[in-house]
Structures are given as C-alpha cells and as structure tokens.
Design a protein around this motif. Structure first.
Motif, PDB file in Angstrom:
ATOM      1  N   LEU A 230       0.853  -1.226  -0.082  1.00  0.00           N
ATOM      2  CA  LEU A 230      -0.065  -0.089  -0.136  1.00  0.00           C
ATOM      3  C   LEU A 230       0.883   1.224  -0.259  1.00  0.00           C
ATOM      4  O   LEU A 230       0.514   2.228  -0.687  1.00  0.00           O
ATOM      5  N   ALA A 231       1.960   1.161   0.798  1.00  0.00           N
ATOM      6  CA  ALA A 231       2.741   2.381   0.749  1.00  0.00           C
ATOM      7  C   ALA A 231       3.577   2.777  -0.645  1.00  0.00           C
ATOM      8  O   ALA A 231       3.030   4.110  -0.894  1.00  0.00           O
ATOM      9  N   PRO A 232       3.851   2.061  -1.478  1.00  0.00           N
ATOM     10  CA  PRO A 232       4.179   2.543  -2.720  1.00  0.00           C
ATOM     11  C   PRO A 232       3.068   2.764  -3.680  1.00  0.00           C
ATOM     12  O   PRO A 232       3.030   3.704  -4.505  1.00  0.00           O
ATOM     13  N   VAL A 233       1.877   2.083  -3.451  1.00  0.00           N
ATOM     14  CA  VAL A 233       0.588   2.531  -4.190  1.00  0.00           C
ATOM     15  C   VAL A 233       0.010   4.002  -3.926  1.00  0.00           C
ATOM     16  O   VAL A 233       0.000   4.728  -4.758  1.00  0.00           O
ATOM     17  N   PHE A 234       0.150   4.167  -2.696  1.00  0.00           N
ATOM     18  CA  PHE A 234      -0.032   5.753  -2.055  1.00  0.00           C
ATOM     19  C   PHE A 234       0.739   6.549  -2.633  1.00  0.00           C
ATOM     20  O   PHE A 234       0.354   7.660  -3.061  1.00  0.00           O
ATOM     21  N   GLN A 235       2.188   6.445  -2.650  1.00  0.00           N
ATOM     22  CA  GLN A 235       2.944   7.454  -3.209  1.00  0.00           C
ATOM     23  C   GLN A 235       2.794   7.538  -4.449  1.00  0.00           C
ATOM     24  O   GLN A 235       2.935   8.674  -5.173  1.00  0.00           O
ATOM     25  N   PHE A 236       2.592   6.297  -5.308  1.00  0.00           N
ATOM     26  CA  PHE A 236       2.577   6.546  -6.942  1.00  0.00           C
ATOM     27  C   PHE A 236       1.149   7.408  -7.073  1.00  0.00           C
ATOM     28  O   PHE A 236       1.100   8.415  -8.041  1.00  0.00           O
ATOM     29  N   LEU A 237       0.112   7.163  -6.370  1.00  0.00           N
ATOM     30  CA  LEU A 237      -1.196   7.903  -6.823  1.00  0.00           C
ATOM     31  C   LEU A 237      -0.992   9.353  -6.241  1.00  0.00           C
ATOM     32  O   LEU A 237      -1.410  10.450  -7.067  1.00  0.00           O
ATOM     33  N   LEU A 238      -0.168   9.531  -5.295  1.00  0.00           N
ATOM     34  CA  LEU A 238       0.091  11.189  -4.724  1.00  0.00           C
ATOM     35  C   LEU A 238       0.629  11.840  -5.913  1.00  0.00           C
ATOM     36  O   LEU A 238       0.784  12.975  -6.319  1.00  0.00           O
ATOM     37  N   GLY A 239       1.874  11.156  -6.209  1.00  0.00           N
ATOM     38  CA  GLY A 239       2.800  11.672  -7.290  1.00  0.00           C
ATOM     39  C   GLY A 239       1.875  12.153  -8.659  1.00  0.00           C
ATOM     40  O   GLY A 239       2.183  13.071  -9.272  1.00  0.00           O
ATOM     41  N   ILE A 240       0.864  11.093  -9.245  1.00  0.00           N
ATOM     42  CA  ILE A 240       0.185  11.513 -10.265  1.00  0.00           C
ATOM     43  C   ILE A 240      -0.978  12.526  -9.877  1.00  0.00           C
ATOM     44  O   ILE A 240      -1.306  13.381 -10.539  1.00  0.00           O
ATOM     45  N   LEU A 241      -1.812  12.291  -8.864  1.00  0.00           N
ATOM     46  CA  LEU A 241      -2.940  13.090  -8.649  1.00  0.00           C
ATOM     47  C   LEU A 241      -2.791  14.184  -7.984  1.00  0.00           C
ATOM     48  O   LEU A 241      -3.545  15.136  -8.117  1.00  0.00           O
ATOM     49  N   TYR A 242      -1.796  14.303  -6.863  1.00  0.00           N
ATOM     50  CA  TYR A 242      -1.488  15.625  -5.998  1.00  0.00           C
ATOM     51  C   TYR A 242      -0.606  16.009  -6.597  1.00  0.00           C
ATOM     52  O   TYR A 242      -0.433  17.627  -6.861  1.00  0.00           O
ATOM     53  N   PHE A 243       0.706  15.715  -7.070  1.00  0.00           N
ATOM     54  CA  PHE A 243       1.761  16.397  -7.532  1.00  0.00           C
ATOM     55  C   PHE A 243       1.854  16.567  -9.082  1.00  0.00           C
ATOM     56  O   PHE A 243       2.699  17.308  -9.449  1.00  0.00           O
ATOM     57  N   HIS A 244       0.997  16.083  -9.681  1.00  0.00           N
ATOM     58  CA  HIS A 244       0.889  16.031 -11.078  1.00  0.00           C
ATOM     59  C   HIS A 244       1.978  15.727 -11.932  1.00  0.00           C
ATOM     60  O   HIS A 244       2.250  16.743 -12.611  1.00  0.00           O
ATOM     61  N   GLU A 245       2.578  14.580 -11.485  1.00  0.00           N
ATOM     62  CA  GLU A 245       3.817  14.356 -12.386  1.00  0.00           C
ATOM     63  C   GLU A 245       3.613  13.539 -13.526  1.00  0.00           C
ATOM     64  O   GLU A 245       2.560  13.023 -13.765  1.00  0.00           O
ATOM     65  N   ALA A 246       4.388  13.556 -14.786  1.00  0.00           N
ATOM     66  CA  ALA A 246       3.862  13.442 -15.897  1.00  0.00           C
ATOM     67  C   ALA A 246       4.131  11.628 -16.056  1.00  0.00           C
ATOM     68  O   ALA A 246       4.945  11.213 -15.357  1.00  0.00           O
ATOM     69  N   MET A 247       3.263  11.153 -16.778  1.00  0.00           N
ATOM     70  CA  MET A 247       3.236   9.662 -17.057  1.00  0.00           C
ATOM     71  C   MET A 247       2.947   9.171 -18.438  1.00  0.00           C
ATOM     72  O   MET A 247       1.862   8.815 -18.827  1.00  0.00           O
ATOM     73  N   PRO A 248       4.130   9.313 -19.394  1.00  0.00           N
ATOM     74  CA  PRO A 248       3.923   9.092 -20.474  1.00  0.00           C
ATOM     75  C   PRO A 248       3.593   7.538 -20.837  1.00  0.00           C
ATOM     76  O   PRO A 248       3.927   6.737 -19.776  1.00  0.00           O
ATOM     77  N   PRO A 249       3.415   6.991 -21.768  1.00  0.00           N
ATOM     78  CA  PRO A 249       3.038   5.644 -22.231  1.00  0.00           C
ATOM     79  C   PRO A 249       4.095   4.905 -21.894  1.00  0.00           C
ATOM     80  O   PRO A 249       3.815   3.598 -21.275  1.00  0.00           O
ATOM     81  N   GLU A 250       5.386   5.131 -22.196  1.00  0.00           N
ATOM     82  CA  GLU A 250       6.373   4.252 -21.721  1.00  0.00           C
ATOM     83  C   GLU A 250       6.613   4.021 -20.442  1.00  0.00           C
ATOM     84  O   GLU A 250       7.092   2.822 -19.787  1.00  0.00           O
ATOM     85  N   ARG A 251       6.215   4.938 -19.427  1.00  0.00           N
ATOM     86  CA  ARG A 251       6.254   4.813 -17.857  1.00  0.00           C
ATOM     87  C   ARG A 251       5.359   3.916 -17.529  1.00  0.00           C
ATOM     88  O   ARG A 251       5.466   3.134 -16.741  1.00  0.00           O
ATOM     89  N   TRP A 252       4.000   4.238 -18.205  1.00  0.00           N
ATOM     90  CA  TRP A 252       2.886   3.308 -17.778  1.00  0.00           C
ATOM     91  C   TRP A 252       3.386   1.808 -17.911  1.00  0.00           C
ATOM     92  O   TRP A 252       2.871   0.821 -17.405  1.00  0.00           O
ATOM     93  N   ALA A 253       3.928   1.708 -19.209  1.00  0.00           N
ATOM     94  CA  ALA A 253       4.282   0.416 -19.641  1.00  0.00           C
ATOM     95  C   ALA A 253       5.177  -0.487 -18.485  1.00  0.00           C
ATOM     96  O   ALA A 253       5.236  -1.452 -18.160  1.00  0.00           O
ATOM     97  N   GLY A 254       6.213   0.402 -18.351  1.00  0.00           N
ATOM     98  CA  GLY A 254       7.044  -0.045 -17.500  1.00  0.00           C
ATOM     99  C   GLY A 254       6.586  -0.326 -16.111  1.00  0.00           C
ATOM    100  O   GLY A 254       7.114  -1.487 -15.411  1.00  0.00           O
ATOM    101  N   PHE A 255       5.760   0.504 -15.353  1.00  0.00           N
ATOM    102  CA  PHE A 255       5.060  -0.049 -14.282  1.00  0.00           C
ATOM    103  C   PHE A 255       4.270  -1.000 -14.327  1.00  0.00           C
ATOM    104  O   PHE A 255       3.950  -1.788 -13.251  1.00  0.00           O
ATOM    105  N   SER A 256       3.604  -1.139 -15.426  1.00  0.00           N
ATOM    106  CA  SER A 256       2.679  -2.426 -15.632  1.00  0.00           C
ATOM    107  C   SER A 256       3.458  -3.853 -15.469  1.00  0.00           C
ATOM    108  O   SER A 256       2.964  -4.626 -14.894  1.00  0.00           O
ATOM    109  N   LEU A 257       4.614  -3.691 -15.971  1.00  0.00           N
ATOM    110  CA  LEU A 257       5.478  -4.890 -15.891  1.00  0.00           C
ATOM    111  C   LEU A 257       5.887  -5.101 -14.444  1.00  0.00           C
ATOM    112  O   LEU A 257       6.203  -6.180 -13.907  1.00  0.00           O
ATOM    113  N   VAL A 258       6.203  -4.055 -13.757  1.00  0.00           N
ATOM    114  CA  VAL A 258       6.538  -4.184 -12.486  1.00  0.00           C
ATOM    115  C   VAL A 258       5.181  -4.769 -11.667  1.00  0.00           C
ATOM    116  O   VAL A 258       5.503  -5.544 -10.548  1.00  0.00           O
TER     117      VAL A 258
END
Length: 335
Positions: A230-258
């Motif tokens: 849950l800790a990295p999940v919350f961090q990930f969501l904060l990065g996208i939804l609160y800090f508005h960090e970019a997530m291009p398609p290649e990054r989504w692909a990499g995270f999906s593999l992880v």
C-alpha cells in the motif's frame, strides 16, 4: 503512514535535503531514546557493545539507510515522487536477487519469472526516461541491502532504530552545528512552526515503525506482506494526482510490468503458504492416527498410557518433518 510521507517533506522547505536528513537522524534518536528509557529496555545495548561484529553490521545498516533516507527526501522535494515509488515497488525483486547472489538461495520457477519481468520493466523505464531510473534503483538496492544487514543483526524494530540513529547522531549533529555556524541553517530562522516541523521528523520516522511492529504481532503474516504494497501505491497515486507528475505511455508500460512481477510473486507466495499449511495438516492427522494406534497397542500389552502418548509425539514430529522436507519448494528461498 509510509505511503503519505511524501506530503510531509515539502512542508520543510526551504530546508535542503541534507539538513532535513540530519534533523531526521537527530530527532529520531531523541524520540526512541526517551521511549526506551520509559520502557526500561536498555539491556540489549550492553550486549550489542560487547559484540564488535554485530556493532559493525549496525554501522553498515546506518550508512545504507542514510543513503536511502537522503535520496528519498531529495527525490520527493525535487518532484520525483513517482520514480521514488517505483523504487519500493521493485524492492522485493531486488531483495530476491540479493538472496540468490549473496545468500545462495534457490528460487522457484515463478520467482525467476518475476525477476525476469522486473528486469524487463527496468529496461522499458530506462528507454522511457532516456536513462536508467537511478532514483528507483538507488532506493531499491539501498533498502534491500538494509534488510539483508538487519537480518544478520536480528534486533527489534525500535532497538534497531535506536542503534542506527546513535551511529548517525554525532555526524548529523556536527553537520547541523556547522550549518548554523555558516548562517545557512533554517532551524529557528524560519519561525517556530518550521522548527517544530523539523523536530517532527523524529515522529514521522518512529511512529510508523512502532505501528508496524504492533501490527506484526496481531495481523497474519500473509496479510501484513500484502499491506506493505500500500505504501508505494499511495506514493504513486500522490505523485500523479496530487503532485501532477507526468506519466507518458512508456512509463505506464514499465510500471505495468513491475506490477505483473509483483502479482506473480504474491500468487506464488500465497500458493506456497497454502501447500505448506495443507502438508502440516496432513502430517498432524497422520501423526494423531498413528499415535492413537500406538497408545491402544501399549494399553493392550500392559504398557502405560504415557508411553503411548510419548510414541505419538515422536511420530508426530517425524511425520511433520518428513512432510515439510517433501513439500514442493520447501527448501527454496523465501521471497
């Protein structure tokens, strides 16, 4: 709590990452020191001081966690929350790799597959970032190394934090004093609220650890392991939804593999745990039946009931051991 920590570090600006890190070390020792004094739990300290090898391992753990803390604080305040979360997503995979390389542990096929998928994810992310995800790799390897060293030290959570911050304390305090002598310290110069927040770094460090220790004795281990995601999940969501960090398609692909690799690890761990539980249940049933037969035979031949129960205990132990030895993957590495 760990998942929400990225919200705290930006509150400490304009303090730099190094100053925040030094305050975290100093105030963490103050807090856990007071807690241990209240609980009168200092016997371990004398034993530790009499064991140079263990003390050396604590020093290594302190050095490694210093790197981890420093990189994480800098990453969050520099706008790399998503990449920092990736470090803790891939940490289990790095831990498994260290188990194979350092402890010579053997992996089950599914674990090998997960490690392979994780390696592919790093390659995809390196392509997406235009360079290897150094922040993620640094956090993952430092924390995995920290876990490996702590396994050798074998201290409780609060005691371990006290020992490590005791090693960190003097260098951290010296740095803060030097910073103040140069007129570059923000402690006290940015108001009482800012000084209180810097002092609160000790609470932010120690409180989640204490809560985790309390949960560890009340929550099933399998559930506890899943909750740590849950800790990295919350961090990930904060990065996208609160800090508005970019997530291009290649990054989504990499995270999906992880995430696929972590799903494989979780499925394999749960399957192995169920098999082990069934094996132990079968062994216990077989031992009970055999013990009963031995008891009845002893009673018919004039033997005592105590002899029958002793025979049952021996059979139960032998059956349990044999089933555990024969269980699939029982000799393999734990993820």
């Amino acid at each position: 709590m760990w998942g929400l920590v990225p919200l705290f570090w930006p509150l400490l600006k304009p303090s730099g990452a190094a100053e925040i890190l030094a305050h975290r070390m100093v105030w963490s020792l103050v807090l856990v020191g007071v807690a241990l004094l209240v609980l009168r739990r200092w016997a371990w300290a004398g034993e530790l001081l009499r064991q140079p090898r263990k003390l050396g391992l604590v020093t290594i753990a302190a050095a490694v966690i210093t790197v981890n803390w420093g990189v994480y604080i800098w990453a969050v305040n520099a706008g790399h929350v998503v990449e920092a979360s990736l470090g803790y997503f891939i940490n289990p995979l790095v831990t498994i790799a260290l188990g194979v390389l350092v402890l010579k542990e053997r992996l089950r096929p599914v674990q090998w597959a997960a490690v392979g998928v994780g390696f592919a994810a790093v390659l995809v992310l390196a392509f997406g970032y235009g360079q290897p995800p150094w922040i993620s790799l640094c956090l993952a390897f430092s924390f995995a190394t920290y876990g490996l060293v702590k396994k050798k030290v074998n201290l409780g959570g609060v005691e371990s934090l006290a020992a490590e911050t005791a090693v960190q304390f003097l260098p951290a305090l010296a740095y803060l004093l030097w910073l103040g002598s140069q007129g570059r310290s923000t402690f006290g110069t940015e108001g009482a609220g800012h000084a209180a927040l810097l002092a609160a770094t000790g609470v932010v460090t120690a409180l989640p650890l204490v809560c985790f220790g309390a949960a560890a004795i009340r929550v099933p281990l399998s559930t506890l392991g899943l909750l740590q995601y849950l800790a990295p999940v919350f961090q990930f969501l904060l990065g996208i939804l609160y800090f508005h960090e970019a997530m291009p398609p290649e990054r989504w692909a990499g995270f999906s593999l992880v995430w696929l690799a972590l799903a494989l690890l979780t499925w394999d761990a749960l399957r192995t745990a169920r098999r082990a539980a069934r094996a132990l249940g079968t062994a216990a049933d077989a031992a009970g039946s055999t013990g009963g037969a031995v008891g009845e035979t002893g009673s018919a031949g004039g033997g005592s009931a105590g002899a029958g129960s002793t025979g049952s205990a021996h059979v139960r132990a032998e059956n349990v051991e044999s089933v555990i030895a024969a269980a699939p993957g029982s000799a393999d590495a734990k993820s």
